[in-house]
Design a protein around this motif. Structure first.
Motif, PDB file in Angstrom:
ATOM      1  N   GLU A   7       0.844  -1.214   0.000  1.00 23.90           N
ATOM      2  CA  GLU A   7       0.000   0.000   0.000  1.00 23.90           C
ATOM      3  C   GLU A   7       0.874   1.257   0.000  1.00 23.90           C
ATOM      4  O   GLU A   7       0.604   2.205  -0.738  1.00 23.90           O
ATOM      5  N   GLN A   8       1.912   1.243   0.829  1.00 19.92           N
ATOM      6  CA  GLN A   8       2.815   2.400   0.899  1.00 19.92           C
ATOM      7  C   GLN A   8       3.459   2.661  -0.464  1.00 19.92           C
ATOM      8  O   GLN A   8       3.577   3.809  -0.885  1.00 19.92           O
ATOM      9  N   ASP A   9       3.896   1.586  -1.125  1.00 20.50           N
ATOM     10  CA  ASP A   9       4.524   1.728  -2.448  1.00 20.50           C
ATOM     11  C   ASP A   9       3.547   2.355  -3.439  1.00 20.50           C
ATOM     12  O   ASP A   9       3.922   3.207  -4.252  1.00 20.50           O
ATOM     13  N   GLU A  10       2.281   1.926  -3.369  1.00 18.91           N
ATOM     14  CA  GLU A  10       1.262   2.476  -4.279  1.00 18.91           C
ATOM     15  C   GLU A  10       1.061   3.972  -4.015  1.00 18.91           C
ATOM     16  O   GLU A  10       0.954   4.770  -4.952  1.00 18.91           O
ATOM     17  N   VAL A  11       0.996   4.325  -2.734  1.00 18.81           N
ATOM     18  CA  VAL A  11       0.814   5.743  -2.376  1.00 18.81           C
ATOM     19  C   VAL A  11       1.986   6.564  -2.895  1.00 18.81           C
ATOM     20  O   VAL A  11       1.807   7.640  -3.490  1.00 18.81           O
ATOM     21  N   LEU A  12       3.223   6.069  -2.682  1.00 18.81           N
ATOM     22  CA  LEU A  12       4.414   6.807  -3.139  1.00 18.81           C
ATOM     23  C   LEU A  12       4.415   6.968  -4.656  1.00 18.81           C
ATOM     24  O   LEU A  12       4.802   8.021  -5.166  1.00 18.81           O
ATOM     25  N   ALA A  13       3.963   5.935  -5.370  1.00 22.26           N
ATOM     26  CA  ALA A  13       3.893   6.026  -6.844  1.00 22.26           C
ATOM     27  C   ALA A  13       2.891   7.104  -7.251  1.00 22.26           C
ATOM     28  O   ALA A  13       3.146   7.896  -8.173  1.00 22.26           O
ATOM     29  N   THR A  14       1.758   7.180  -6.521  1.00 21.00           N
ATOM     30  CA  THR A  14       0.743   8.211  -6.805  1.00 21.00           C
ATOM     31  C   THR A  14       1.302   9.600  -6.531  1.00 21.00           C
ATOM     32  O   THR A  14       1.105  10.533  -7.320  1.00 21.00           O
ATOM     33  N   VAL A  15       2.013   9.734  -5.419  1.00 14.48           N
ATOM     34  CA  VAL A  15       2.615  11.030  -5.058  1.00 14.48           C
ATOM     35  C   VAL A  15       3.605  11.464  -6.142  1.00 14.48           C
ATOM     36  O   VAL A  15       3.610  12.629  -6.563  1.00 14.48           O
ATOM     37  N   ARG A  16       4.437  10.520  -6.581  1.00 17.99           N
ATOM     38  CA  ARG A  16       5.432  10.858  -7.636  1.00 17.99           C
ATOM     39  C   ARG A  16       4.741  11.304  -8.925  1.00 17.99           C
ATOM     40  O   ARG A  16       5.188  12.243  -9.581  1.00 17.99           O
ATOM     41  N   ARG A  17       3.615  10.617  -9.271  1.00 15.98           N
ATOM     42  CA  ARG A  17       2.888  10.985 -10.495  1.00 15.98           C
ATOM     43  C   ARG A  17       2.309  12.398 -10.346  1.00 15.98           C
ATOM     44  O   ARG A  17       2.371  13.206 -11.280  1.00 15.98           O
ATOM     45  N   PHE A  18       1.780  12.711  -9.147  1.00 19.02           N
ATOM     46  CA  PHE A  18       1.234  14.044  -8.874  1.00 19.02           C
ATOM     47  C   PHE A  18       2.332  15.106  -9.026  1.00 19.02           C
ATOM     48  O   PHE A  18       2.149  16.128  -9.696  1.00 19.02           O
ATOM     49  N   GLU A  19       3.500  14.840  -8.445  1.00 15.48           N
ATOM     50  CA  GLU A  19       4.605  15.805  -8.494  1.00 15.48           C
ATOM     51  C   GLU A  19       5.096  16.013  -9.929  1.00 15.48           C
ATOM     52  O   GLU A  19       5.436  17.124 -10.329  1.00 15.48           O
ATOM     53  N   ARG A  20       5.121  14.922 -10.698  1.00 16.88           N
ATOM     54  CA  ARG A  20       5.577  15.026 -12.095  1.00 16.88           C
ATOM     55  C   ARG A  20       4.601  15.890 -12.909  1.00 16.88           C
ATOM     56  O   ARG A  20       5.009  16.739 -13.690  1.00 16.88           O
ATOM     57  N   MET A  21       3.299  15.671 -12.679  1.00 15.50           N
ATOM     58  CA  MET A  21       2.290  16.446 -13.422  1.00 15.50           C
ATOM     59  C   MET A  21       2.363  17.928 -13.068  1.00 15.50           C
ATOM     60  O   MET A  21       2.241  18.791 -13.935  1.00 15.50           O
ATOM     61  N   ILE A  22       2.580  18.225 -11.782  1.00 17.21           N
ATOM     62  CA  ILE A  22       2.711  19.625 -11.342  1.00 17.21           C
ATOM     63  C   ILE A  22       3.956  20.252 -11.978  1.00 17.21           C
ATOM     64  O   ILE A  22       3.907  21.366 -12.528  1.00 17.21           O
ATOM     65  N   ALA A  23       5.073  19.516 -11.935  1.00 22.54           N
ATOM     66  CA  ALA A  23       6.344  20.042 -12.453  1.00 22.54           C
ATOM     67  C   ALA A  23       6.254  20.318 -13.950  1.00 22.54           C
ATOM     68  O   ALA A  23       6.826  21.295 -14.451  1.00 22.54           O
ATOM     69  N   ILE A  39      -2.505  13.893   0.121  1.00 22.00           N
ATOM     70  CA  ILE A  39      -2.532  14.895   1.200  1.00 22.00           C
ATOM     71  C   ILE A  39      -2.035  14.266   2.504  1.00 22.00           C
ATOM     72  O   ILE A  39      -1.218  14.854   3.223  1.00 22.00           O
ATOM     73  N   ASP A  40      -2.506  13.041   2.809  1.00 21.39           N
ATOM     74  CA  ASP A  40      -2.056  12.335   4.027  1.00 21.39           C
ATOM     75  C   ASP A  40      -0.545  12.143   4.017  1.00 21.39           C
ATOM     76  O   ASP A  40       0.123  12.318   5.039  1.00 21.39           O
ATOM     77  N   HIS A  41      -0.008  11.769   2.858  1.00 14.27           N
ATOM     78  CA  HIS A  41       1.444  11.537   2.750  1.00 14.27           C
ATOM     79  C   HIS A  41       2.200  12.820   3.099  1.00 14.27           C
ATOM     80  O   HIS A  41       3.162  12.787   3.879  1.00 14.27           O
ATOM     81  N   TYR A  42       1.758  13.924   2.530  1.00 15.57           N
ATOM     82  CA  TYR A  42       2.477  15.190   2.781  1.00 15.57           C
ATOM     83  C   TYR A  42       2.323  15.651   4.234  1.00 15.57           C
ATOM     84  O   TYR A  42       3.290  16.134   4.830  1.00 15.57           O
ATOM     85  N   THR A  43       1.124  15.507   4.807  1.00 16.87           N
ATOM     86  CA  THR A  43       0.951  15.964   6.199  1.00 16.87           C
ATOM     87  C   THR A  43       1.740  15.073   7.155  1.00 16.87           C
ATOM     88  O   THR A  43       2.342  15.569   8.110  1.00 16.87           O
ATOM     89  N   SER A  44       1.774  13.748   6.887  1.00 17.01           N
ATOM     90  CA  SER A  44       2.491  12.853   7.807  1.00 17.01           C
ATOM     91  C   SER A  44       3.997  13.061   7.730  1.00 17.01           C
ATOM     92  O   SER A  44       4.720  12.720   8.654  1.00 17.01           O
ATOM     93  N   THR A  45       4.475  13.651   6.624  1.00 14.22           N
ATOM     94  CA  THR A  45       5.917  13.937   6.503  1.00 14.22           C
ATOM     95  C   THR A  45       6.205  15.432   6.681  1.00 14.22           C
ATOM     96  O   THR A  45       7.284  15.908   6.338  1.00 14.22           O
ATOM     97  N   ALA A  46       5.195  16.155   7.216  1.00 16.21           N
ATOM     98  CA  ALA A  46       5.328  17.587   7.563  1.00 16.21           C
ATOM     99  C   ALA A  46       5.700  18.467   6.368  1.00 16.21           C
ATOM    100  O   ALA A  46       6.347  19.488   6.513  1.00 16.21           O
TER     101      ALA A  46
END
Length: 465
Positions: A7-23, A39-46
Motif C-alpha cells: 500500500e505504501q509503495d502504491e501511495v508513493l507512486a501516486t505522489v510521484r505521479r502528482f509531483e511530475r504532473m505539477i512540475a 494529502i495524508d502523505h504530505y501531512t504525515s511527513t510535515a
C-alpha cells in the motif's frame, strides 16, 4: 506487514505521479481517494506547502467534497494560518452542520493554538457525533498530552486502540504517557489483553513487545516480537525491535541476524546497516563494523550515527587522527549529542590538539551538562597544565550542577588536596563519603600517593559503615 508495504509503495507512486504532473504543468486528475492519500502523505511527513498545493488541486477538481475542504482547513492550521482554517471550517459547518469533522477540526486548531480546554470541549462534541472513531480519541489524547495531563491522555489513547488496535501512533503516544507518568509497569495488562483476545494478531504481539521493551523487560519483549514474527515472518518492524531487544541483552550476534531480516530482501535500509555495524563494533569486529557503517553511508550520506560509528572503530584501534575526520562530520550533522562532542574532544587531545580538545569539552558540557565525563575530562586537561584553580572552579560548578554525582566531588577533593587547600578538601570529602562511600577508591586511582596520608585515611575510615 507485506500488504502494508505494498500500500505504501502504491501511495508513493501516486505522489510521484502528482509531483511530475505539477512540475510539467500538466492538468492534474486523480480520483478522490488518491487525493486523500497524497494529502495524508504530505501531512504525515510535515510537507505542509505541498499538502496545501495538493488540497488546492483536489478542491478544484472536487469543489463539493467536504472531506477535501476539511483536509484544507487542517493543512492551513498546520501551517499556522488559523484564521483561514477557521473560515474554511465555518463554510463546511454551513453545508454539514452535524458533521463530526467540524468540531474535530476546531479541536485540532485549538490544540495548535495552545487552548487545550477549548480543544478538549470540541473533541468531546466530535465523540458525541461519532463515538466509534479512533482518530477523535487519539486527537483528544494529544490535546491532554500537550496540556501535561498524561493520565487523561493515556485513557483516550487506550480507547482509540480499543476501536483500532492497528493505530501505531496511538501505541507510541500511549507508551510515552505511561512512561512519563511512571505507570508503564502497571499498564502492561492492557497490552496483554489484546493478545489474549486475538492470539493470532501479529500487531497485538508487536504492541505488547513494545510495551515490555519500554518497561525494560527485554526477555519478555523478545518473546512477544518472536510471536509476531511467527504469525507474520515479513513483519520487518518486529524483526528490528527483536534485534534491539537482543542488543539490550548484549546478545549481539542474534541481533545481527534479526537486523538482517528487518528489511525487504535486497533492499537494506541505512538504519539497519548502521545497527549491524554497531553490533559488530560491540563484538570488537572492527572490519565488518566499518564495512557496514560505510554501506549505511552509501545509502544515506547524512547519517550521523554511521559517521560516528566509523570514528569509534578507528578510535578503538588508536587511529585517532583518522577518527577526527569522522567525529567532526558527526557533530556537524548533529550538534546536540554530548557523546559525539566527548569522543571528538578525546581524539583531539590524543593527537595533541589541546585547545581544540578544551573547546570540544566545553561544547559537550553545554549540550549534555548531565554527563560527568565531560566535566571530569575537561578539568583533567586544566590540571595537567598546572592550572589548579581553573580545574577546581570547573569541578565546583559541575558538582553544584550535579550534586548527586560522587565522582565529581572526589575529583574536586583531589584537586583541592593538590593545591594544598586541605580544609576545603576535607569538607568536600565528607560530603562525597556520605553520598557514595565506595567511590572513595577513585581518589586513590587518581592520586595513588594519597593512600599514604594518615589524616585522609582516618577520615575515610570514620565513614565506613
Amino acid at each position: 506487514m507485506n500488504e502494508h508495504s505494498e500500500e505504501q509503495d502504491e501511495v508513493l507512486a501516486t505522489v510521484r505521479r502528482f509531483e511530475r504532473m505539477i512540475a510539467e504543468g500538466e492538468p492534474v486528475f486523480f480520483d478522490l481517494a488518491d487525493f486523500e492519500n497524497i494529502i495524508d502523505h504530505y501531512t504525515s511527513t510535515a510537507q505542509f506547502d505541498k499538502a496545501l498545493q495538493a488540497c488546492e488541486a483536489a478542491v478544484a477538481q472536487y469543489p463539493f467534497s467536504t472531506e477535501l475542504l476539511i483536509d484544507r482547513a487542517q493543512v492551513l492550521a498546520m501551517r499556522g494560518e488559523y484564521q483561514q482554517a477557521l473560515q474554511q471550517i465555518d463554510e463546511v459547518a454551513g453545508r454539514e452542520p452535524d458533521s463530526a469533522d467540524v468540531p474535530v477540526t476546531r479541536g485540532i486548531i485549538a490544540t495548535q493554538q495552545g487552548d487545550f480546554a477549548a480543544a478538549v470541549g470540541y473533541f468531546q462534541q466530535g465523540i458525541e457525533r461519532a463515538p466509534d472513531r479512533d482518530d477523535i480519541y487519539f486527537n483528544l489524547g494529544l490535546a491532554y498530552q500537550q496540556w501535561q495531563k498524561f493520565k487523561s491522555a493515556a485513557r483516550n489513547y487506550k480507547q482509540s486502540l480499543r476501536i483500532n488496535p492497528d493505530n501505531d501512533a496511538a501505541v507510541q503516544e500511549l507508551l510515552f504517557c505511561l512512561e512519563v507518568s511512571g505507570r508503564l509497569e502497571q499498564n502492561l495488562e492492557f497490552f496483554r489483553r489484546f493478545t489474549d483476545e486475538d492470539p493470532y494478531s501479529a500487531i497485538a504481539w508487536y504492541n505488547l513487545g513494545q510495551a515490555y521493551y519500554k518497561a525494560g523487560q527485554f526477555g519478555n519483549a523478545a518473546q512477544a516480537f518472536d510471536y509476531a514474527i511467527v504469525i507474520d515472518p515479513k513483519f520487518y518492524e518486529a524483526h528490528a525491535y527483536l534485534a534491539s531487544a537482543f542488543v539490550s541483552m548484549e546478545e549481539y550476534q542474534r541481533a545481527i541476524d534479526e537486523f538482517q531480516l528487518s528489511y525487504e530482501e535486497g533492499k537494506p535500509t541505512a538504519e539497519a546497516l548502521c545497527n549491524i555495524g554497531e553490533c559488530h563494533e560491540k563484538l570488537r569486529q572492527w572490519d565488518p563494523a566499518r564495512r557496514y557503517y560505510r554501506q549505511a553511508l552509501d545509502i544515506d550520506p547524512e547519517m550521523d550515527e554511521a559517521w560516528f560509528g566509523i570514528g569509534v572503530v578507528l578510535d578503538a584501534q588508536e587511529h585517532w587522527f583518522e577518527a577526527l575526520h569522522f567525529y567532526r562530520k558527526a557533530v556537524s550533522l548533529y550538534e546536540e549529542s554530548g557523546e559525539y562532542w566527548l569522543a571528538l574532544a578525546n581524539a583531539e587531545y590524543q593527537v595533541g590538539n589541546v585547545v581544540s580538545a578544551i573547546e570540544a569539552y566545553d561544547k559537550a558540557t553545554q549540550v549534555a551538562p548531565e554527563m560527568p565525563e565531560g566535566w571530569i575530562n575537561w578539568s583533567a586537561i586544566l590540571y595537567e597544565q598546572g592550572n589548579y584553580d581553573a580545574a577546581i572552579d570547573l569541578m565546583k560548578a559541575a558538582s553544584e550542577l550535579l550534586p548527586t554525582e560522587a565522582d565529581l566531588m572526589y575529583r574536586l577533593c583531589a584537586y583541592l588536596l593538590a593545591a594544598g587547600r586541605y580544609r576545603q578538601a576535607y569538607d568536600v570529602l565528607e560530603n562525597a563519603l556520605l553520598l557514595d562511600f565506595d567511590k572513595h577508591k577513585l581518589l586513590f586511582e587518581f592520586f595513588p600517593e594519597l593512600e599514604q596520608q594518615r589524616a585522609l585515611t582516618r577520615l575515610i575510615e570514620q565513614y565506613r559503615k
